[in-house]
Design an enzyme around this catalytic site. Structure first.
Site, PDB file in Angstrom:
ATOM      1  N   GLY A 217       6.769   4.257   4.137  1.00 23.51           N
ATOM      2  CA  GLY A 217       7.034   5.494   4.849  1.00 23.51           C
ATOM      3  C   GLY A 217       8.382   5.443   5.542  1.00 23.51           C
ATOM      4  O   GLY A 217       9.200   4.555   5.283  1.00 23.51           O
TER       5      GLY A 217
ATOM      6  N   LEU B 163       0.818  -1.210   0.000  1.00 27.64           N
ATOM      7  CA  LEU B 163       0.000   0.000   0.000  1.00 27.64           C
ATOM      8  C   LEU B 163       0.851   1.260   0.000  1.00 27.64           C
ATOM      9  O   LEU B 163       0.401   2.316  -0.445  1.00 27.64           O
ATOM     10  CB  LEU B 163      -0.923   0.008   1.233  1.00 27.64           C
ATOM     11  CG  LEU B 163      -1.959  -1.114   1.322  1.00 27.64           C
ATOM     12  CD1 LEU B 163      -2.724  -1.027   2.637  1.00 27.64           C
ATOM     13  CD2 LEU B 163      -2.928  -1.051   0.145  1.00 27.64           C
TER      14      LEU B 163
ATOM     15  N   TYR C  42       9.099   4.734   8.539  1.00 30.40           N
ATOM     16  CA  TYR C  42       9.306   3.703   9.549  1.00 30.40           C
ATOM     17  C   TYR C  42       8.927   2.302   9.088  1.00 30.40           C
ATOM     18  O   TYR C  42       9.108   1.339   9.828  1.00 30.40           O
ATOM     19  CB  TYR C  42       8.515   4.055  10.816  1.00 30.40           C
ATOM     20  CG  TYR C  42       8.954   5.366  11.405  1.00 30.40           C
ATOM     21  CD1 TYR C  42      10.179   5.490  12.047  1.00 30.40           C
ATOM     22  CD2 TYR C  42       8.146   6.496  11.285  1.00 30.40           C
ATOM     23  CE1 TYR C  42      10.587   6.701  12.564  1.00 30.40           C
ATOM     24  CE2 TYR C  42       8.555   7.712  11.803  1.00 30.40           C
ATOM     25  CZ  TYR C  42       9.777   7.814  12.454  1.00 30.40           C
ATOM     26  OH  TYR C  42      10.190   9.017  12.953  1.00 30.40           O
TER      27      TYR C  42
ATOM     28  N   ASP D  61       3.246  14.010  15.596  1.00 34.46           N
ATOM     29  CA  ASP D  61       3.460  13.893  14.141  1.00 34.46           C
ATOM     30  C   ASP D  61       2.135  14.019  13.388  1.00 34.46           C
ATOM     31  O   ASP D  61       1.838  13.226  12.498  1.00 34.46           O
ATOM     32  CB  ASP D  61       4.147  12.576  13.819  1.00 34.46           C
ATOM     33  CG  ASP D  61       4.880  12.613  12.467  1.00 34.46           C
ATOM     34  OD1 ASP D  61       5.124  13.728  11.964  1.00 34.46           O
ATOM     35  OD2 ASP D  61       5.195  11.545  11.924  1.00 34.46           O
TER      36      ASP D  61
ATOM     37  N   VAL E  17       3.769  -0.742   4.311  1.00 30.88           N
ATOM     38  CA  VAL E  17       2.426  -1.193   4.670  1.00 30.88           C
ATOM     39  C   VAL E  17       1.850  -2.047   3.548  1.00 30.88           C
ATOM     40  O   VAL E  17       1.922  -1.672   2.368  1.00 30.88           O
ATOM     41  CB  VAL E  17       1.497   0.012   4.945  1.00 30.88           C
ATOM     42  CG1 VAL E  17       0.106  -0.477   5.363  1.00 30.88           C
ATOM     43  CG2 VAL E  17       2.092   0.908   6.036  1.00 30.88           C
TER      44      VAL E  17
END
Length: 586
Positions: free
Chosen positions: A310, A307, A312, A426, A315
């Site tokens: 990022g 998907l 971190y 964030d 996904v």
């Protein structure tokens, strides 16, 4: 034969002497699958054998009687009471039960009153705009037909007979005041009622618990509640987990959700990776999946199911063993100790929150040094993708405003309802996810931290995303709830302009969106940066709404954090902008 007879008699005697061998109460189900709340503590539960029964629907909504539960703590429930014109005043009786009743500080809004009611606990200056908002006459500024009733604090609860004898015909709605810890005023929860709950009888609290005794407003009998003393965690009840030594800041989380992540020096903050993960596993209450199950759900982390990626992690979409679709985040640098801390931090925070506009954490996997987080599936991507036209053809203003309200309410919940408060750190449009119905939900709690109640800030190295960072935080490393307010102000400007928070393709002086917006709004030139998608606006009311939201954003972006409004105030103002001056009668 004699031996058998003697044996049976001895068994009967044993049962009569030691009744504790037999459970005094049948099993009480305290789990609601699919709910953000997930697990509730004694005396609440979802089966008839529980002391106070809640209802769990197939979609995970929790209710008591027919009222949806928004919040639950050690002494109160907050339930919805939507605005409805023509609702008989007698329907207020549905909010009274052998275990709960509306507390005295509710502002019950009534219609068609023949008497002048002067018992409202809220200042008229606050109630006037609220009454104007929900007026049912269809006339702007007319609120005289709506009256506000509150109870006597000496009785703790609203007296049902007094309310029904008020000379009013209809129950319009409810409003609950909420004290803002860092201001001198209050904000309002609209269309809700606060219920105080109790157990019947004399105190049956455990050691190290405080018992609150009072008279039941229903039958005049004895009633009580238990709460662990400072320095202890648990529900405080003799019949349940009682109290044990622990961090006092964990009391609320422990009561509501049955667990609390306690800081253990030398374990999670030091030592080897496996020791950290082992400690984390022992404290986790959400489902833990094996790596094999996750690989099956994602077809071996297939590129086709990716998907997005990022800072971190990556996904993937996946289908869990129960047939539920989920978003599965595989953390990058999984041997890095900082990432492990962020994973365990996010698990503990998301396991302890309950709000419809916060992404639910469904489970995790910590097998074989892999850190994987499993979230509810959000099929419509991020707010950022829609604003940048990466998905869809653009969002109309009513949809954008609704999303802004939903985001603000979620952040306000983290700041004001959670104890200790949670600072997200964030907030940005790419961390706002949209579900099937385009409901906005705040995600990514990897950088979030618990606030310290005794202090106004937390000192920490600046982390977050450029363009959204509180400029004062960046200078002095002081983190507070107002840092999230600043970031949300940037998101509001994104919603209005569809411009990126940082864009080096713009002129040097306009690279930073917050600075650009402050300049334009300050000079009365907001129209220069309104998203062209929104510009063919025929309704003056829509344009006025955009300008009012911009004014809220302008206040959120104040350099001095003390000049920024609290999120509770921001959420209330945005809600009032949305409804305008009239809510249609149902």
């Amino acid at each position: 034969m004699t031996t058998l007879k003697t044996f049976i008699i001895s068994i009967i005697i044993s049962i009569s002497i030691f009744p504790s061998f037999i459970s005094p109460n049948p099993y009480c189900n305290q789990t609601c699958p699919g709910s953000i709340l997930n697990h509730v503590q004694y005396p609440f539960g979802f089966s008839s054998s529980c002391e106070i029964q809640l209802n769990c629907t197939s979609n995970g909504t929790i209710s008591i009687n027919e009222f949806t539960v928004h919040e639950l703590n050690h002494e109160e429930l907050l339930v919805s009471l939507p605005t409805m014109c023509g609702r008989p005043i007698e329907s207020l009786h549905h909010l009274y039960n052998n275990h709960y009743a509306p507390t005295y500080d509710n502002a019950i809004l009534l219609e068609n009153c023949t008497k002048n009611i002067q018992t409202c606990k809220l200042p008229e200056t606050m109630m006037q705009p609220s009454l104007e908002v929900i007026d049912c006459n269809g006339q702007k500024g007319v609120y005289g037909n709506v009256s506000c009733y509150s109870g006597d604090k000496n009785s703790m609860f609203l007296d049902y007979e007094n309310v029904t004898k008020s000379g009013c015909r209809f129950l319009l709605s409810g409003t609950v005041p909420k004290i803002n810890g860092d201001t001198l005023g209050v904000s309002l929860h609209l269309q809700v009622v606060k219920l105080g709950w109790w157990l019947k009888g004399r105190c049956k609290c455990s050691d190290d618990a405080i018992c609150t005794e009072f008279v039941s407003p229903i039958d005049g009998g004895d009633a009580y509640r238990c709460r662990c003393k400072d320095g202890f965690v648990g529900d405080g009840y003799e019949a349940s987990s009682g109290c044990r030594k622990g961090s006092s800041s964990c009391n609320t989380l422990k009561y509501l959700f049955g667990h609390c992540k306690e800081h253990r020096p030398g374990v999670l903050l030091g030592g080897k990776t496996r020791r950290r993960l082992s400690e984390a596993k022992s404290a986790i209450t959400i489902p833990i999946y094996s790596l094999k199950e996750i690989e099956k759900a994602t077809n071996g982390f297939s590129e086709k199911q990716k998907l997005g990626t990022g800072a971190y992690g990556t996904v993937y979409s996946g289908k869990l063993s129960k047939g539920e679709y989920a978003a599965i985040k595989r953390i990058k640098h999984r041997h890095d100790s900082d990432n492990i801390d962020q994973v365990t931090n996010e698990i503990n925070l998301l396991s302890s929150v309950n709000h419809p506009n916060l992404v639910r954490l469904l489970g995790c996997s910590l097998d074989k040094d892999d850190q994987i987080l499993i979230y509810e599936f959000m099929p419509n991507g991020t707010l950022s993708q829609h604003l940048q036209r990466e998905r869809g053809d653009g969002l109309h203003w009513p949809v954008r405003l609704t999303m802004a309200i939903e985001i603000s309410q979620a952040i306000a919940y983290l700041h004001s309802t959670m104890n200790p408060p949670i600072y997200h750190r964030d907030i940005k449009s790419s961390n706002i996810l949209l579900n099937y119905n385009y409901t906005a939900k705040v995600a990514d709690f990897g950088l979030s931290r618990l606030g310290i109640v005794e202090s106004s800030h937390i000192s920490t190295a600046p982390q977050g995303t450029p363009g959204y960072l509180d400029p004062q935080y960046y200078e002095n490393f002081h983190l507070s709830d107002k840092s999230d307010v600043y970031s949300f102000g940037v998101v509001l400007i994104e919603i209005i302009t569809a411009l990126k928070a940082v864009d080096f393709s713009r002129q040097h002086s306009e690279v930073n969106l917050a600075s650009l917006a402050i300049d334009k709004i300050g000079r009365g030139l907001l129209d220069d940066i309104i998203d062209p998608f929104l510009k063919p606006i025929k309704e003056t009311s829509i344009l006025n709404s955009i300008h009012k939201v911009a004014e809220v954003a302008f206040r959120c972006l104040a350099f001095d954090s003390s000049m920024r409004p609290p999120m509770t105030e921001v959420a209330t103002e945005l809600q009032q902008i949305k409804v305008g001056n009239v809510v249609p009668c149902k």
